[in-house]
Design a protein around this motif. Structure first.
Motif, PDB file in Angstrom:
ATOM      1  N   ARG A  81       1.046  -1.297   0.147  1.00 13.31           N
ATOM      2  CA  ARG A  81       0.129   0.099   0.095  1.00 13.31           C
ATOM      3  C   ARG A  81       0.900   1.278  -0.139  1.00 13.31           C
ATOM      4  NH1 ARG A  81      -4.631  -0.341   4.511  1.00 13.31           N
ATOM      5  NH2 ARG A  81      -3.120  -1.047   5.809  1.00 13.31           N
ATOM      6  N   ASP A  82       1.952   1.228   0.243  1.00 13.17           N
ATOM      7  CA  ASP A  82       3.008   2.239   0.268  1.00 13.17           C
ATOM      8  C   ASP A  82       3.643   2.682  -0.777  1.00 13.17           C
ATOM      9  OD1 ASP A  82       4.988   4.544   0.923  1.00 13.17           O
ATOM     10  OD2 ASP A  82       5.368   3.340   2.800  1.00 13.17           O
ATOM     11  N   VAL A  83       2.930   3.444  -1.603  1.00  9.74           N
ATOM     12  CA  VAL A  83       3.226   3.787  -3.102  1.00  9.74           C
ATOM     13  C   VAL A  83       4.676   4.367  -3.204  1.00  9.74           C
ATOM     14  CG1 VAL A  83       2.809   5.184  -4.973  1.00  9.74           C
ATOM     15  CG2 VAL A  83       0.991   4.057  -3.640  1.00  9.74           C
ATOM     16  N   LYS A  84       5.059   5.045  -2.287  1.00  8.97           N
ATOM     17  CA  LYS A  84       6.329   5.711  -2.371  1.00  8.97           C
ATOM     18  C   LYS A  84       7.598   4.793  -2.108  1.00  8.97           C
ATOM     19  CE  LYS A  84       9.188   9.669  -0.335  1.00  8.97           C
ATOM     20  NZ  LYS A  84       9.278  10.588   0.473  1.00  8.97           N
ATOM     21  N   ALA A  85       7.170   3.930  -1.230  1.00 11.04           N
ATOM     22  CA  ALA A  85       8.505   2.939  -0.681  1.00 11.04           C
ATOM     23  C   ALA A  85       8.368   1.647  -1.891  1.00 11.04           C
ATOM     24  CB  ALA A  85       7.912   2.288   0.703  1.00 11.04           C
ATOM     25  N   GLY A  86       7.152   1.418  -2.491  1.00 13.87           N
ATOM     26  CA  GLY A  86       7.078   0.459  -3.439  1.00 13.87           C
ATOM     27  C   GLY A  86       7.846   0.977  -4.676  1.00 13.87           C
ATOM     28  N   ALA A  87       7.799   1.966  -5.110  1.00 10.04           N
ATOM     29  CA  ALA A  87       8.492   2.876  -6.186  1.00 10.04           C
ATOM     30  C   ALA A  87       9.975   2.647  -6.037  1.00 10.04           C
ATOM     31  CB  ALA A  87       7.997   4.293  -6.561  1.00 10.04           C
ATOM     32  N   ALA A  88      10.410   3.206  -4.641  1.00 15.02           N
ATOM     33  CA  ALA A  88      11.854   2.957  -4.630  1.00 15.02           C
ATOM     34  C   ALA A  88      12.520   1.713  -4.661  1.00 15.02           C
ATOM     35  CB  ALA A  88      12.067   3.537  -3.143  1.00 15.02           C
ATOM     36  N   LEU A  89      11.539   0.603  -3.964  1.00 18.42           N
ATOM     37  CA  LEU A  89      11.881  -0.603  -4.276  1.00 18.42           C
ATOM     38  C   LEU A  89      12.145  -1.156  -5.803  1.00 18.42           C
ATOM     39  CD1 LEU A  89      12.228  -3.244  -2.503  1.00 18.42           C
ATOM     40  CD2 LEU A  89      10.154  -3.630  -2.655  1.00 18.42           C
ATOM     41  N   GLU A  90      11.188  -0.538  -6.279  1.00 18.49           N
ATOM     42  CA  GLU A  90      11.303  -1.064  -8.000  1.00 18.49           C
ATOM     43  C   GLU A  90      12.595  -0.582  -8.586  1.00 18.49           C
ATOM     44  OE1 GLU A  90       7.407  -1.379 -11.064  1.00 18.49           O
ATOM     45  OE2 GLU A  90       7.983   0.566 -10.303  1.00 18.49           O
ATOM     46  N   ARG A  91      12.788   0.728  -8.195  1.00 14.29           N
ATOM     47  CA  ARG A  91      13.818   1.597  -8.783  1.00 14.29           C
ATOM     48  C   ARG A  91      15.193   0.897  -8.403  1.00 14.29           C
ATOM     49  NH1 ARG A  91      11.220   6.083  -7.193  1.00 14.29           N
ATOM     50  NH2 ARG A  91      12.552   6.168  -5.466  1.00 14.29           N
ATOM     51  N   ALA A  92      15.208   0.213  -7.402  1.00  6.39           N
ATOM     52  CA  ALA A  92      16.320  -0.020  -6.632  1.00  6.39           C
ATOM     53  C   ALA A  92      16.887  -1.688  -7.243  1.00  6.39           C
ATOM     54  CB  ALA A  92      16.611  -0.367  -5.244  1.00  6.39           C
ATOM     55  N   ASN A  93      15.768  -2.254  -7.919  1.00  4.40           N
ATOM     56  CA  ASN A  93      15.757  -3.626  -8.172  1.00  4.40           C
ATOM     57  C   ASN A  93      15.193  -3.791  -9.503  1.00  4.40           C
ATOM     58  OD1 ASN A  93      16.739  -5.066  -5.541  1.00  4.40           O
ATOM     59  ND2 ASN A  93      15.029  -3.600  -5.147  1.00  4.40           N
ATOM     60  N   SER A  94      15.848  -4.127 -10.716  1.00  5.37           N
ATOM     61  CA  SER A  94      15.261  -3.953 -12.069  1.00  5.37           C
ATOM     62  C   SER A  94      14.694  -5.209 -12.247  1.00  5.37           C
ATOM     63  CB  SER A  94      16.424  -4.210 -12.939  1.00  5.37           C
ATOM     64  OG  SER A  94      17.189  -5.236 -12.674  1.00  5.37           O
ATOM     65  N   SER A  95      14.497  -6.362 -11.288  1.00 10.18           N
ATOM     66  CA  SER A  95      13.759  -7.621 -11.545  1.00 10.18           C
ATOM     67  C   SER A  95      12.479  -7.519 -10.720  1.00 10.18           C
ATOM     68  CB  SER A  95      14.481  -8.799 -11.016  1.00 10.18           C
ATOM     69  OG  SER A  95      14.977  -8.910  -9.918  1.00 10.18           O
ATOM     70  N   VAL A  96      12.285  -6.442 -10.103  1.00  6.24           N
ATOM     71  CA  VAL A  96      10.956  -6.100  -9.099  1.00  6.24           C
ATOM     72  C   VAL A  96      10.157  -5.268  -9.998  1.00  6.24           C
ATOM     73  CG1 VAL A  96       9.957  -5.194  -7.143  1.00  6.24           C
ATOM     74  CG2 VAL A  96      12.315  -6.442  -7.123  1.00  6.24           C
ATOM     75  N   PRO A 116       0.511  -1.378  -6.460  1.00  2.00           N
ATOM     76  CA  PRO A 116       0.170  -1.025  -5.178  1.00  2.00           C
ATOM     77  C   PRO A 116      -1.211  -1.371  -5.280  1.00  2.00           C
ATOM     78  CG  PRO A 116       0.138   0.708  -6.978  1.00  2.00           C
ATOM     79  CD  PRO A 116       0.789  -0.349  -7.456  1.00  2.00           C
ATOM     80  N   GLY A 117      -1.751  -1.344  -4.040  1.00  2.33           N
ATOM     81  CA  GLY A 117      -3.261  -1.923  -3.518  1.00  2.33           C
ATOM     82  C   GLY A 117      -3.204  -2.338  -2.298  1.00  2.33           C
ATOM     83  N   ASP A 118      -4.864  -2.727  -2.148  1.00  7.44           N
ATOM     84  CA  ASP A 118      -5.235  -3.233  -0.640  1.00  7.44           C
ATOM     85  C   ASP A 118      -5.366  -4.844  -0.768  1.00  7.44           C
ATOM     86  OD1 ASP A 118      -6.251  -3.495   1.873  1.00  7.44           O
ATOM     87  OD2 ASP A 118      -7.556  -1.761   1.671  1.00  7.44           O
TER      88      ASP A 118
END
Length: 245
Positions: free
Chosen positions: A31-46, A50-52
């Motif tokens: 649900r944390d869009v900001k943290a999810g986007a950062a996770l995606e940027r840091a790992n090309s395979s991710v 977002p959602g509930d």
């Protein structure tokens, strides 16, 4: 392709990072869009979606995205999304009960039910994150304990039903340093008391749980099915002689 729910913080995030480092492709739900986007940027395979997880349509959307990226096959599913409320049972409302059960147990039902065909095609492995509270109980956490006991029971039942095609295992973390732990652990003395009853004399790190999850998803655990793995530093091994703080 592996799906991880509750993926933006704590154990879920550690699982995503561990799996990505092991060259798995991961679809991360949170649900944390900001943290999810950062996770995606840091790992090309991710890939972050977002959602509930209380919403069945979101669960299906995550699965559809993973199937699209995985050519219709799923290699694994980690049902990690979770929440807790520390409240006396006498003051627990139906809304409290329903919310905790929806996040912790019903979401696992949604994800597994809709991922079955992809898991069959991928000869996949499911790891459900339960808790030692689902095995032993804890005062003030009735809804949480009930939800995690449900996750353990679901894991074992499905291991029997689908064991020829899909493996189902549960991991029961103990006291792990996460945001959720911080929310229910509101005072320092209580935390110190908990540490004293753990033979390891410390809380665990999310990575230590992620290491076990990654093993259960790997080809090194192909005959492990229907197992409940406890990761708690020895806390539930038995009674420990009290020690001074």
């Amino acid at each position: 392709m592996i799906i991880v729910t509750g993926a933006t913080h704590g154990i879920g995030r550690a699982c995503v990072e561990k799996l990505a480092s092991a060259n798995f492709r991961v679809v991360a739900s949170g649900r944390d869009v900001k943290a999810g986007a950062a996770l995606e940027r840091a790992n090309s395979s991710v890939t972050f979606v977002p959602g509930d997880v209380r919403r069945e349509d979101h669960c299906r959307h995550v699965i559809d995205r993973a199937l699209e990226l995985g050519d219709g096959r799923l290699g694994g599913l980690v049902n990690n999304a979770g929440m807790s409320k520390r409240i006396s049972f006498a003051f627990t409302t139906q809304a409290d009960w329903d919310e905790v059960l929806a996040v912790n147990a019903r979401s696992a039902f949604f994800f597994i039910r809709h991922a079955l065909e992809g898991l069959r095609r991928g000869r996949g492995s499911v790891v459900n994150i339960a808790s030692i509270a689902g095995k032993t109980g804890e005062e003030g956490l009735a809804a949480y304990c009930a939800s995690k006991a449900a996750v353990i029971g679901l894991t074992q039942a499905l291991a029997l039903e689908f064991g020829e095609e899909i493996r189902f295992n549960a991991v029961c973390p103990g006291q792990i340093e996460t945001r959720m732990m911080d929310k229910v652990m509101t005072d320092g003395p209580r935390k110190k008391q908990l540490e004293l009853r753990i033979p390891a004399n410390r809380f665990g790190a999310p990575k230590e749980v992620a290491d076990v999850v990654a093993w259960l998803l790997s080809d090194r655990s192909t005959f492990v099915n229907g197992t409940v793995v406890t990761v708690d530093g020895g806390e539930t091994a038995g009674l420990r002689t009290p020690r001074d703080a």
